[in-house]
Design an enzyme around this catalytic site. Structure first.
Site, mmCIF file in Angstrom:
data_model
loop_
_atom_site.group_PDB
_atom_site.id
_atom_site.type_symbol
_atom_site.label_atom_id
_atom_site.label_comp_id
_atom_site.label_asym_id
_atom_site.label_seq_id
_atom_site.Cartn_x
_atom_site.Cartn_y
_atom_site.Cartn_z
ATOM 1 N N ARG A 1 27.711 -6.154 -53.553
ATOM 2 C CA ARG A 1 29.158 -6.308 -53.703
ATOM 3 C C ARG A 1 29.849 -5.701 -52.481
ATOM 4 O O ARG A 1 29.417 -4.665 -51.956
ATOM 5 C CB ARG A 1 29.662 -5.584 -54.960
ATOM 6 C CG ARG A 1 29.296 -6.280 -56.250
ATOM 7 C CD ARG A 1 30.092 -7.585 -56.457
ATOM 8 N NE ARG A 1 29.754 -8.258 -57.698
ATOM 9 C CZ ARG A 1 28.848 -9.240 -57.837
ATOM 10 N NH1 ARG A 1 28.168 -9.664 -56.801
ATOM 11 N NH2 ARG A 1 28.653 -9.804 -59.009
ATOM 12 N N HIS B 1 29.553 -15.173 -49.767
ATOM 13 C CA HIS B 1 29.059 -14.880 -51.122
ATOM 14 C C HIS B 1 28.274 -16.073 -51.685
ATOM 15 O O HIS B 1 28.636 -16.655 -52.708
ATOM 16 C CB HIS B 1 30.227 -14.514 -52.053
ATOM 17 C CG HIS B 1 29.789 -13.715 -53.247
ATOM 18 N ND1 HIS B 1 30.558 -12.705 -53.796
ATOM 19 C CD2 HIS B 1 28.675 -13.765 -54.030
ATOM 20 C CE1 HIS B 1 29.928 -12.188 -54.852
ATOM 21 N NE2 HIS B 1 28.781 -12.827 -55.001
HETATM 22 P P1 NAP Z 1 19.633 -4.652 -62.088
HETATM 23 O O1 NAP Z 1 18.434 -5.401 -62.574
HETATM 24 O O2 NAP Z 1 20.548 -4.043 -63.074
HETATM 25 O O3 NAP Z 1 19.086 -3.535 -61.080
HETATM 26 C C1 NAP Z 1 19.911 -2.539 -60.586
HETATM 27 C C2 NAP Z 1 19.065 -1.539 -59.820
HETATM 28 O O4 NAP Z 1 19.958 -0.587 -59.191
HETATM 29 C C3 NAP Z 1 18.119 -0.726 -60.705
HETATM 30 O O5 NAP Z 1 16.907 -0.487 -60.014
HETATM 31 C C4 NAP Z 1 18.878 0.579 -60.911
HETATM 32 O O6 NAP Z 1 18.077 1.732 -61.128
HETATM 33 C C5 NAP Z 1 19.550 0.726 -59.558
HETATM 34 N N1 NAP Z 1 20.713 1.618 -59.644
HETATM 35 C C6 NAP Z 1 21.832 1.476 -60.401
HETATM 36 N N2 NAP Z 1 22.667 2.508 -60.207
HETATM 37 C C7 NAP Z 1 22.064 3.327 -59.299
HETATM 38 C C8 NAP Z 1 22.405 4.553 -58.711
HETATM 39 N N3 NAP Z 1 23.564 5.173 -59.002
HETATM 40 N N4 NAP Z 1 21.545 5.119 -57.841
HETATM 41 C C9 NAP Z 1 20.365 4.518 -57.546
HETATM 42 N N5 NAP Z 1 19.965 3.335 -58.077
HETATM 43 C C10 NAP Z 1 20.809 2.751 -58.941
HETATM 44 O O7 NAP Z 1 20.542 -5.600 -61.146
HETATM 45 P P2 NAP Z 1 20.127 -6.973 -60.424
HETATM 46 O O8 NAP Z 1 20.025 -8.085 -61.396
HETATM 47 O O9 NAP Z 1 18.956 -6.692 -59.551
HETATM 48 O O10 NAP Z 1 21.443 -7.237 -59.535
HETATM 49 C C11 NAP Z 1 21.925 -6.314 -58.593
HETATM 50 C C12 NAP Z 1 23.286 -6.743 -58.083
HETATM 51 O O11 NAP Z 1 23.163 -7.869 -57.201
HETATM 52 C C13 NAP Z 1 24.262 -7.266 -59.138
HETATM 53 O O12 NAP Z 1 24.862 -6.212 -59.846
HETATM 54 C C14 NAP Z 1 25.260 -8.030 -58.294
HETATM 55 O O13 NAP Z 1 26.309 -7.183 -57.894
HETATM 56 C C15 NAP Z 1 24.456 -8.438 -57.065
HETATM 57 N N6 NAP Z 1 24.335 -9.905 -56.932
HETATM 58 C C16 NAP Z 1 24.824 -10.496 -55.811
HETATM 59 C C17 NAP Z 1 24.697 -11.869 -55.660
HETATM 60 C C18 NAP Z 1 25.185 -12.564 -54.413
HETATM 61 O O14 NAP Z 1 25.254 -13.795 -54.396
HETATM 62 N N7 NAP Z 1 25.499 -11.877 -53.344
HETATM 63 C C19 NAP Z 1 24.082 -12.629 -56.658
HETATM 64 C C20 NAP Z 1 23.585 -11.987 -57.786
HETATM 65 C C21 NAP Z 1 23.719 -10.609 -57.922
HETATM 66 P P3 NAP Z 1 17.107 1.817 -62.417
HETATM 67 O O15 NAP Z 1 15.970 0.884 -62.111
HETATM 68 O O16 NAP Z 1 16.665 3.231 -62.425
HETATM 69 O O17 NAP Z 1 17.923 1.410 -63.597
HETATM 70 C C1 GLV Z 2 26.925 -13.144 -58.066
HETATM 71 O O1 GLV Z 2 27.411 -12.463 -57.235
HETATM 72 C C2 GLV Z 2 26.390 -12.656 -59.308
HETATM 73 O O2 GLV Z 2 26.632 -11.484 -59.660
HETATM 74 O O3 GLV Z 2 25.699 -13.436 -59.994
#
Ligand code: NAP
Ligand code: GLV
Length: 265
Positions: free
Chosen positions: A180, A228
């Protein structure tokens, strides 16, 4: 089901049980407004994972192989080879080893990169050096030649990509933000690029999307910007995930991707 919810959804729809986010991120919701009985579920679409793995691979390779500098050189008619560092000598440090971070890490390992990851709790992923929490952040950053942000946006991670983090990276490291825009302190990035602490950045997300027309990132020779597009929910696989979750909810089972509102992700 929503990307951005309407104003006051809980007044308008008092019988709501579940809110499904169309995307993987849920930072667009105001958690405090959620009544106790309403659950929030984020999108765990295999299409998002595939898109993110493709994009992260493209971007890590672009930073690894100095694409920003070659693009700038091309525009100046400059034909100069830069030294090549093989992937085996480059460490990619992934902040956030969740659903997406883990999938990206596994693909980068196949390409020969050394991969480390940082999360809140310690994660065990074969081949990935795992660090957790504030106490291991320094060691994680000290080895990261390419820093990738795949953290959720929460109160603890807002603005985390800042001068304090950049100065703990090896000099000349590069940055990839695919999470983000609000994770990044934009002024600090410009300063780190100016003084050479960072060599380049690739950003798929901005705090203000699209950025204003005079934003310094548009023309910066060492920043690559995309609008994005790293990963978007796919209609077919996303609908399958949604329907399965609705069935699970109706059967009284936990849904895939339920958000812990107190943790913020
Ligand atoms: P997720 O499965 O919830 O994984 C989040 C990871 O971040 C986990 O390993 C978590 O630790 C870690 N984390 C959270 N808070 C933390 C902190 N304060 N300090 C250290 N580590 C922390 O999320 P995801 O599905 O991988 O997605 C991640 C993000 O990608 C989304 O929230 C979204 O913003 C972004 N995204 C972007 C796009 C784009 O097109 N650019 C598309 C999709 C998603 P734990 O393992 O210990 O819980
Ligand atoms: C895109 O940014 C998503 O969070 O799926």
């Amino acid at each position: 089901m929503a990307w951005k919810p309407p104003e006051d959804p809980f007044q308008r729809y008092p019988n709501l049980n579940v809110v499904f986010s169309v995307g993987a991120g849920v930072d667009q919701f105001n958690f405090e407004s959620f009544p106790d009985q309403v659950r929030l579920v984020r999108m765990l679409d295999p299409g998002i994972t595939q898109g993110m793995v493709e994009y992260a691979t493209l971007a890590v390779l672009a930073l690894h192989r100095d694409l920003p500098r070659y693009l700038a050189a091309q525009h100046q008619g400059d034909w100069q080879a830069l030294p090549w560092v093989p992937a085996q000598r480059r460490t990619v440090g992934i902040m956030g080893l969740g659903n997406l971070g883990q999938a990206v890490a596994e693909k980068l390992l196949v390409m020969g990169f050394k991969v480390s990851g940082w999360s809140r709790s310690n994660r065990s992923i074969s081949g990935v050096r795992s660090f957790a929490g504030e106490q291991q952040l320094d060691e994680f950053l000290g080895g990261a030649d390419i820093l990738v942000c795949l953290l959720p946006l929460t109160e603890s991670t807002r603005g985390i990509l800042n001068a304090d983090i950049f100065r703990r990276l090896p000099r000349g490291a590069s940055l990839l933000n695919i999470a983000r825009g609000a994770h990044l302190n934009e002024e600090d990035l410009l300063a780190a690029l100016d003084d050479g602490q960072l060599s380049a950045a690739m950003l798929d997300v901005m705090d203000e999307e699209p950025p204003r027309s005079h934003h310094p990132f548009w023309q910066h020779p060492r920043i690559l910007l995309t609008p994005h597009v790293a990963a978007t929910t796919q209609m077919d696989s996303g609908c399958d995930v949604l329907l399965e979750n609705i069935h699970r909810h109706q059967a009284g089972l936990p849904m895939h991707g339920e958000v812990d509102l107190s943790a913020g992700y």
